[in-house]
Design a protein around this motif. Structure first.
Motif, PDB file in Angstrom:
ATOM      1  N   HIS A 102      49.998   3.522  12.416  1.00  0.00           N
ATOM      2  CA  HIS A 102      49.110   2.575  13.111  1.00  0.00           C
ATOM      3  C   HIS A 102      49.194   1.184  12.500  1.00  0.00           C
ATOM      4  CE1 HIS A 102      45.415   1.681  15.610  1.00  0.00           C
ATOM      5  NE2 HIS A 102      46.277   2.239  16.428  1.00  0.00           N
TER       6      HIS A 102
ATOM      7  N   LEU B   2      34.720   4.449   6.541  1.00  0.00           N
ATOM      8  CA  LEU B   2      35.012   3.384   7.507  1.00  0.00           C
ATOM      9  C   LEU B   2      36.429   3.517   8.059  1.00  0.00           C
ATOM     10  CD1 LEU B   2      33.412   0.157   5.974  1.00  0.00           C
ATOM     11  CD2 LEU B   2      32.428   1.795   7.585  1.00  0.00           C
TER      12      LEU B   2
ATOM     13  N   ALA C 156      36.115   8.706   8.919  1.00  0.00           N
ATOM     14  CA  ALA C 156      35.207   8.574  10.065  1.00  0.00           C
ATOM     15  C   ALA C 156      35.203   9.828  10.926  1.00  0.00           C
ATOM     16  CB  ALA C 156      35.590   7.360  10.908  1.00  0.00           C
TER      17      ALA C 156
ATOM     18  N   ALA D 128      21.900   2.679  15.565  1.00  0.00           N
ATOM     19  CA  ALA D 128      23.229   2.104  15.261  1.00  0.00           C
ATOM     20  C   ALA D 128      23.257   0.609  15.538  1.00  0.00           C
ATOM     21  CB  ALA D 128      24.296   2.811  16.092  1.00  0.00           C
TER      22      ALA D 128
ATOM     23  N   LYS E 175      20.711  -3.292  12.330  1.00  0.00           N
ATOM     24  CA  LYS E 175      21.436  -3.570  11.080  1.00  0.00           C
ATOM     25  C   LYS E 175      20.751  -2.928   9.884  1.00  0.00           C
ATOM     26  CE  LYS E 175      24.505  -6.722  12.441  1.00  0.00           C
ATOM     27  NZ  LYS E 175      24.797  -5.740  13.500  1.00  0.00           N
TER      28      LYS E 175
ATOM     29  N   LEU F 226      27.548   3.756  14.846  1.00  0.00           N
ATOM     30  CA  LEU F 226      28.056   4.753  15.784  1.00  0.00           C
ATOM     31  C   LEU F 226      29.476   5.086  15.335  1.00  0.00           C
ATOM     32  CD1 LEU F 226      27.634   6.437  18.293  1.00  0.00           C
ATOM     33  CD2 LEU F 226      28.279   4.458  19.683  1.00  0.00           C
TER      34      LEU F 226
ATOM     35  N   GLY G 188      34.386   1.314  17.523  1.00  0.00           N
ATOM     36  CA  GLY G 188      34.776   0.034  16.949  1.00  0.00           C
ATOM     37  C   GLY G 188      36.136   0.100  16.289  1.00  0.00           C
TER      38      GLY G 188
ATOM     39  N   LEU H 104      33.118  -2.968  21.272  1.00  0.00           N
ATOM     40  CA  LEU H 104      33.183  -1.723  20.507  1.00  0.00           C
ATOM     41  C   LEU H 104      33.449  -0.552  21.449  1.00  0.00           C
ATOM     42  CD1 LEU H 104      30.064  -2.324  18.220  1.00  0.00           C
ATOM     43  CD2 LEU H 104      32.450  -2.842  17.700  1.00  0.00           C
TER      44      LEU H 104
ATOM     45  N   VAL I  76      40.152   6.445  17.520  1.00  0.00           N
ATOM     46  CA  VAL I  76      40.873   7.723  17.385  1.00  0.00           C
ATOM     47  C   VAL I  76      39.978   8.806  16.814  1.00  0.00           C
ATOM     48  CG1 VAL I  76      41.737   7.251  15.038  1.00  0.00           C
ATOM     49  CG2 VAL I  76      43.046   8.737  16.584  1.00  0.00           C
ATOM     50  N   ASP I  77      38.961   8.401  16.045  1.00  0.00           N
ATOM     51  CA  ASP I  77      38.137   9.400  15.343  1.00  0.00           C
ATOM     52  C   ASP I  77      37.002   9.957  16.183  1.00  0.00           C
ATOM     53  OD1 ASP I  77      38.765   7.263  12.661  1.00  0.00           O
ATOM     54  OD2 ASP I  77      39.472   9.327  12.790  1.00  0.00           O
TER      55      ASP I  77
ATOM     56  N   ARG J 223      49.220  11.151   9.247  1.00  0.00           N
ATOM     57  CA  ARG J 223      49.618   9.778   8.890  1.00  0.00           C
ATOM     58  C   ARG J 223      50.767   9.720   7.906  1.00  0.00           C
ATOM     59  NH1 ARG J 223      46.854   5.258   9.882  1.00  0.00           N
ATOM     60  NH2 ARG J 223      46.854   6.223  11.917  1.00  0.00           N
TER      61      ARG J 223
HETATM   62  C1  SDX Z   1      40.380   4.112  11.725  1.00  0.00           C
HETATM   63  O1  SDX Z   1      42.884  -0.068  11.178  1.00  0.00           O
HETATM   64  C2  SDX Z   1      43.262   0.995  11.780  1.00  0.00           C
HETATM   65  O2  SDX Z   1      44.205   1.019  12.531  1.00  0.00           O
HETATM   66  C3  SDX Z   1      42.419   2.222  11.460  1.00  0.00           C
HETATM   67  C4  SDX Z   1      42.743   3.477  12.274  1.00  0.00           C
HETATM   68  C5  SDX Z   1      44.129   4.021  11.954  1.00  0.00           C
HETATM   69  O3  SDX Z   1      44.700   4.699  12.814  1.00  0.00           O
HETATM   70  O4  SDX Z   1      44.578   3.839  10.799  1.00  0.00           O
HETATM   71  O5  SDX Z   1      42.666   3.191  13.655  1.00  0.00           O
HETATM   72  C6  SDX Z   1      41.767   4.602  11.934  1.00  0.00           C
HETATM   73  O6  SDX Z   1      40.001   3.841  10.632  1.00  0.00           O
HETATM   74  C7  SDX Z   1      39.503   3.916  12.941  1.00  0.00           C
HETATM   75  C8  SDX Z   1      38.098   3.348  12.567  1.00  0.00           C
HETATM   76  C9  SDX Z   1      37.245   4.501  12.056  1.00  0.00           C
HETATM   77  N1  SDX Z   1      35.964   3.972  11.532  1.00  0.00           N
HETATM   78  C10 SDX Z   1      34.829   4.172  12.222  1.00  0.00           C
HETATM   79  O7  SDX Z   1      34.758   4.710  13.330  1.00  0.00           O
HETATM   80  C11 SDX Z   1      33.590   3.681  11.492  1.00  0.00           C
HETATM   81  C12 SDX Z   1      32.681   2.932  12.458  1.00  0.00           C
HETATM   82  N2  SDX Z   1      33.316   1.649  12.830  1.00  0.00           N
HETATM   83  C13 SDX Z   1      33.163   0.564  11.991  1.00  0.00           C
HETATM   84  O8  SDX Z   1      32.507   0.613  10.822  1.00  0.00           O
HETATM   85  C14 SDX Z   1      33.962  -0.680  12.321  1.00  0.00           C
HETATM   86  O9  SDX Z   1      33.992  -0.816  13.680  1.00  0.00           O
HETATM   87  C15 SDX Z   1      35.354  -0.734  11.742  1.00  0.00           C
HETATM   88  C16 SDX Z   1      35.336  -0.470  10.273  1.00  0.00           C
HETATM   89  C17 SDX Z   1      36.217   0.253  12.417  1.00  0.00           C
HETATM   90  C18 SDX Z   1      35.902  -2.135  11.999  1.00  0.00           C
HETATM   91  O10 SDX Z   1      35.159  -2.998  11.228  1.00  0.00           O
HETATM   92  P1  SDX Z   1      35.336  -4.576  11.337  1.00  0.00           P
HETATM   93  O11 SDX Z   1      36.519  -4.945  12.160  1.00  0.00           O
HETATM   94  O12 SDX Z   1      35.238  -5.136   9.946  1.00  0.00           O
HETATM   95  O13 SDX Z   1      34.104  -5.004  12.193  1.00  0.00           O
HETATM   96  P2  SDX Z   1      32.683  -5.408  11.589  1.00  0.00           P
HETATM   97  O14 SDX Z   1      32.223  -4.356  10.626  1.00  0.00           O
HETATM   98  O15 SDX Z   1      32.757  -6.815  11.109  1.00  0.00           O
HETATM   99  O16 SDX Z   1      31.751  -5.310  12.902  1.00  0.00           O
HETATM  100  C19 SDX Z   1      31.673  -6.416  13.820  1.00  0.00           C
HETATM  101  C20 SDX Z   1      30.300  -6.281  14.459  1.00  0.00           C
HETATM  102  C21 SDX Z   1      29.162  -6.202  13.448  1.00  0.00           C
HETATM  103  O17 SDX Z   1      28.001  -6.629  14.104  1.00  0.00           O
HETATM  104  P3  SDX Z   1      27.537  -8.242  13.891  1.00  0.00           P
HETATM  105  O18 SDX Z   1      27.444  -8.450  12.396  1.00  0.00           O
HETATM  106  O19 SDX Z   1      28.647  -9.052  14.541  1.00  0.00           O
HETATM  107  O20 SDX Z   1      26.225  -8.321  14.605  1.00  0.00           O
HETATM  108  O21 SDX Z   1      30.239  -5.020  15.186  1.00  0.00           O
HETATM  109  C22 SDX Z   1      29.252  -4.192  14.578  1.00  0.00           C
HETATM  110  C23 SDX Z   1      28.999  -4.722  13.195  1.00  0.00           C
HETATM  111  O22 SDX Z   1      27.694  -4.397  12.762  1.00  0.00           O
HETATM  112  N3  SDX Z   1      29.844  -2.840  14.548  1.00  0.00           N
HETATM  113  C24 SDX Z   1      29.177  -1.729  14.791  1.00  0.00           C
HETATM  114  C25 SDX Z   1      30.119  -0.697  14.689  1.00  0.00           C
HETATM  115  N4  SDX Z   1      31.316  -1.217  14.392  1.00  0.00           N
HETATM  116  C26 SDX Z   1      31.126  -2.554  14.293  1.00  0.00           C
HETATM  117  N5  SDX Z   1      27.865  -1.499  15.083  1.00  0.00           N
HETATM  118  C27 SDX Z   1      27.520  -0.196  15.275  1.00  0.00           C
HETATM  119  N6  SDX Z   1      28.403   0.853  15.215  1.00  0.00           N
HETATM  120  C28 SDX Z   1      29.684   0.634  14.924  1.00  0.00           C
HETATM  121  N7  SDX Z   1      30.539   1.643  14.862  1.00  0.00           N
END
Ligand code: SDX
Length: 428
Positions: free
Chosen positions: A229, A263, A267, A292, A295, A301, A305, A358, A362-363, A388
């Motif tokens: 990825h 993260l 996840a 979710a 903050k 969730l 994202g 958002l 994949v997870d 991976r």
């Molecule tokens: C993987 O990079 C890759 O390719 C990874 C991956 C791979 O194949 O290797 O695809 C695998 O890791 C997928 C992601 C799995 N993680 C999760 O599902 C955990 C939940 N998601 C997040 O924590 C988050 O979305 C990330 C870590 C995936 C991305 O984080 P970013 O890009 O740093 O985004 P951010 O934390 O800055 O969020 C931006 C905004 C924030 O709100 P504001 O401050 O703008 O108001 O979106 C919000 C965040 O609070 N937000 C969420 C959220 N994800 C982001 N709010 C609620 N639930 C969520 N899941």
């Protein structure tokens, strides 16, 4: 399109080259910035920073495109297998018949662990998380291959790659068996990669696990979809380790540790635990979504994202469809899948998620399939790591074949300015 970018700083103008990738992505090359201006760039989280040029995987986050060596993930998911895709990622092309046979034989020839490694498993407590065991045992396995520390010739690389890819599966299965107090089940040379993993996970000394094509195909698809990825957190970690010329096993073990975080690869475990908590609370998901969005709740969730995808993760689409197919084939009705679908529907209508782009990643659904297969939640991220591994190996190879310098980022120091030592008796 401009071929250069202009920077004005302290009344002086600087010209920085623009480089373009094969898909038209553009970057401002700042490799001479500090020498020219005395300034560095700062981009915490690297959301705007490219760490390398790579020919392995292409993602378009806005369009939801994912291609391995140019081939769309949808085609590979439908027509290929994990072992074929591993060869594609590592060697840069789909194998012809002799190459596939050779690679498959290498995986079979390297499926056993050195018998002495069994003592290491005994040293772990029963509740040890299998990701801790996996990273430790990958490094332990390298101790039985001293040539790893010296041999970096390309022609032996596929042997090393097959050794790691095959043994990581055996280590993972042994870790699961240890955690359940069950005896290790040895691989069978007549079984192919994914079937052998299921055999080592679920067979008993007196009765082989009943392999079914549906389950083998579903797990093979999960491995394939996780295979690479581009520069995600764990792959970037592997490239960082590779840049110091650490060996392949050590670099992969570093990737396992980075993937473990909730993260990132952790996840998938967090999603299942979230769905179970929602189910046990009798919540239809509405209360959780509200939390979710808050903050201060400390909740996210999980499975939603993505740093790159600002649309539906193409892998999530494929896995969601596979969930329905696998559960139907296994005659399983899982309330957690219904909760997951309700969460998705509610979130995709909610301005909070829409504004932040958002979507399920994949997870979000992968754990439903693993749960249906009988894989315990603490093994979910291990399954991600096995999947991976070809991507990590391919990126390791790309670093070792390039003239890449050691990765050593700069920083902006914000700590105390010049101070002096205070003798103990004078300290407050
Ligand atoms: C993987 O990079 C890759 O390719 C990874 C991956 C791979 O194949 O290797 O695809 C695998 O890791 C997928 C992601 C799995 N993680 C999760 O599902 C955990 C939940 N998601 C997040 O924590 C988050 O979305 C990330 C870590 C995936 C991305 O984080 P970013 O890009 O740093 O985004 P951010 O934390 O800055 O969020 C931006 C905004 C924030 O709100 P504001 O401050 O703008 O108001 O979106 C919000 C965040 O609070 N937000 C969420 C959220 N994800 C982001 N709010 C609620 N639930 C969520 N899941």
């Amino acid at each position: 399109m401009d071929k250069t970018a202009m920077l004005t700083l302290d009344g002086k103008s600087y010209t920085l080259p623009i480089i373009a990738g094969s898909e038209g992505e553009r970057a401002i090359d700042v490799s001479t910035l500090r020498n020219q201006t005395g300034c560095i760039t700062l981009d915490e989280g690297y959301g705007n920073t490219g760490s390398c040029r790579s020919q392995i995987t292409f993602i378009d986050g806005e369009k939801g495109i994912l291609r391995y060596r140019g081939i769309p993930i949808e085609e590979l998911a439908e027509k290929s297998t994990f072992v074929e895709v591993a060869h594609l990622l590592i060697m840069g092309r789909l194998p012809n018949s002799p190459e596939l046979r050779y690679f498959s034989d290498l995986l079979t020839d390297n499926e056993l662990l050195d018998e002495a490694m069994k003592h290491h498993f005994e040293g772990f407590p029963a509740h040890a998380h299998p990701m801790a065991i996996l990273s430790a045992m990958i490094n332990a396995a390298s101790c039985f291959h001293p040539e790893l520390l010296t041999d970096r010739q390309h022609d032996c690389f596929l042997v090393q790659a097959a050794r790691l890819l095959s043994k990581v599966r055996t280590i993972a299965a042994f870790a699961y068996r240890k955690s359940r107090g069950l005896p290790a089940i040895y691989p069978k040379p007549e079984l192919k990669y994914t079937a052998n993993f299921l055999h080592m996970m679920f067979s008993l000394p007196n009765r082989d696990y009943a392999l079914t094509p549906e389950v083998v195909r579903a797990l093979d698809l999960l491995f394939l979809l996780h295979a690479d990825h581009e520069q995600n957190c764990s792959t970037a970690t592997v490239r960082m380790a590779a840049s110091s010329h650490a060996n392949l096993f050590a670099s992969a073990a570093a990737g396992v540790c980075s993937l473990w975080g909730p993260l990132h690869g952790g996840a998938n475990q967090a999603v299942l635990e979230m769905l179970q908590a929602i189910h046990q609370a009798g919540d239809d998901g509405s209360r959780f979504i509200a939390a979710a969005k808050d903050k201060h709740s400390g909740k996210r969730l999980m499975g939603f994202g993505h740093r790159v995808y600002k649309h539906y993760d193409p892998r999530a689409k494929i896995i969601k469809r596979a969930c329905d197919e696998v559960l139907a084939e296994l005659h399983i009705s899982d309330p957690l899948l219904d909760i997951a679908k309700h969460l998705e529907e509610a979130a995709l209508r909610d301005p909070y998620f829409i504004e932040r782009k958002l979507y399920p990643n994949v997870d979000f659904y992968s754990g439903i399939i693993m749960r249906a297969i009988g894989i315990p939640v603490e093994m979910f991220t291990v399954v991600f790591a096995i999947g991976r591994m070809p991507g990590w190996i391919a990126n390791y190879k790309e670093v070792m074949e390039s003239s890449a310098r050691i990765c050593r980022p700069r920083q902006i120091y914000t700590g105390p300015t010049l101070d002096h030592y205070t003798p103990l008796k004078e300290r407050k």
